[in-house]
Write an enzyme that holds these catalytic residues in place. Structure first.
Site, short mmCIF file in Angstrom:
data_model
loop_
_atom_site.label_atom_id
_atom_site.label_comp_id
_atom_site.label_asym_id
_atom_site.label_seq_id
_atom_site.Cartn_x
_atom_site.Cartn_y
_atom_site.Cartn_z
N CYS A 1 0.82 -1.01 0.05
CA CYS A 1 0.06 0.18 0.04
C CYS A 1 0.90 1.20 -0.05
O CYS A 1 0.41 2.39 -0.01
CB CYS A 1 -1.01 -0.03 1.18
SG CYS A 1 -0.18 0.29 2.86
N THR A 2 2.08 1.06 -0.09
CA THR A 2 2.94 2.26 0.31
C THR A 2 2.69 3.45 -0.74
O THR A 2 2.69 4.47 -0.45
CB THR A 2 4.37 1.72 -0.03
OG1 THR A 2 4.83 0.54 0.47
CG2 THR A 2 5.48 2.86 0.40
#
Length: 389
Positions: free
Chosen positions: A74-75
């Site tokens: 999800c960075t």
């Protein structure tokens, strides 16, 4: 697949939140893939008989399984991350999932990621996922859920995305809807918040902590604070330990202990726990995979290029929004004070308390009556204790 065990290949497996939850309802992992070494150590201990691969880019193919799971990075999608979008260096690795499910064509794919991907870049991440899946002949559905529905005191909103070539994904994700409970569901004893914020946000949660964050790769935790207004002075603002955070994600306490760096050194365990998928969420999916229900389909067709709703389904270029809540079920709730040992918890330090108070007083946020007074008294008390020491 109704009633039968099903096989799983877990990509971006983290510490196994998806796979552990699915296992509670017959999911049997046949392959796990995870790049980060501390997570690798957890998986090797908790799933000792499952083949484990480090880098998804090194996989030439997947075993023939019923379902591929992927809590992909999800960075680049999270508000707390870089927000480079679905083509970012980390989140863009989801393209490896589509490469691998082509041959053999996986019957089902389960994805999980942050709420922000519904809106970031106009929902470009969602459009990318949908386009890729439909090109491969999948029907798909997704739903935004709040982890509290599983009974854990953590307000964590995540998109659960199920695509299938064999079953109707709507009968899994839209078969349940209890709706968010009223205030009587929660205790007034404690509230959670992020003491690292205070100017524009707080993450305030009644009888729960806000979404657990990863912290740093070198082991600096990002613990939420817990306000306990009935506690003695000096113990009204405290911090949970990582074993309690693990339980807020639905794991047994100590699940990430194989990642310890030595006696008393928790290493990256906060990051592992904060990045995980809540076990109860995937357990709910697993239950409905074994026993699909009659889907709730109240909603309306969605216009191309419109805002992505919190729940929808589609196939062959058509999309329908679905009117369901973030609470599919309401599992028995473990109150925050039942998990966190409030009498033994570490008090928030004088420096941290003073820093939060300064930001809160400079910002324009509104706070619950008595909260800032308690923070101010706590900061003064901790400073006095420090001076005496």
């Amino acid at each position: 697949m109704t009633g039968e065990p099903f096989s799983i290949a877990g990509l971006f497996a983290g510490i196994g939140g998806i796979e552990r939850g699915l296992a509670l309802h017959g999911g049997e992992a046949e392959l796990l893939c995870e790049y980060w070494d501390p997570a690798h150590r957890v998986l090797a201990t908790r799933f000792p008989d499952v083949p484990l691969v480090e880098d998804v880019r090194d996989l030439r193919s997947l075993p023939k399984v019923d379902l591929v799971s992927a809590g992909f990075p999800c960075t680049d999608l999270s508000q707390a991350g870089r927000m480079d979008g679905i083509n970012g260096r980390a989140s863009g690795l989801v393209s490896e999932v589509f490469r691998l499910i082509r041959r053999p064509r996986a019957p089902m794919l389960l994805l999980e990621n942050v709420r922000n991907m519904l809106v970031l870049d106009g929902g470009a991440a969602m459009q990318y996922l949908v386009d890729e899946l439909e090109a491969l002949g999948y029907r798909w559905a997704y739903r935004l859920v709040d982890s509290r529905f599983t009974g854990v005191p953590q307000r964590r909103q995540r998109v659960i995305f199920l695509a299938s070539r064999t079953i109707d994904p709507r009968a899994v994700l839209f078969a349940d809807d209890e709706g968010e409970p009223g205030p009587e569901w929660f205790s007034d004893e404690t509230c959670g918040f992020y003491w690292t914020e205070g100017l524009r946000g707080l993450g305030w949660a009644r009888d729960a902590v806000p979404t657990l964050k990863g912290g740093s790769t070198i082991g600096i935790p990002s613990q939420p604070g817990i306000w306990n207004p009935s506690a003695p002075l000096g113990r009204r603002i405290v911090l949970p330990v990582v074993e309690e955070a693990e339980q807020m994600q639905g794991f047994p306490a100590g699940w990430t202990s194989p990642a310890d760096d030595g006696p008393g050194r928790k290493g990256p365990r906060w990051k592992l726990t904060g990045n995980a998928v809540t076990v109860g969420v995937s357990a709910w999916v697993g239950r409905r995979l074994r026993d699909p229900g009659e889907p709730i389909l109240d909603g309306q067709p969605m216009k191309a290029g419109g805002r992505w709703p919190t729940a929808a389904f589609g196939a062959k270029g058509k999309i329908w929004a679905v009117d369901v809540s973030m609470w599919p079920t309401r599992e028995p709730y473990r109150h925050l004070h039942e998990i966190v040992d409030l009498e033994e918890a570490q008090p928030l330090s004088a420096r941290a308390s003073a820093g939060f108070l300064s930001r809160a007083e400079r910002g324009s946020l509104r706070f619950v009556d008595g909260f800032l007074d308690d923070v101010a008294e706590h900061a003064a008390y901790m400073a006095e204790e420090l001076s005496v020491a």
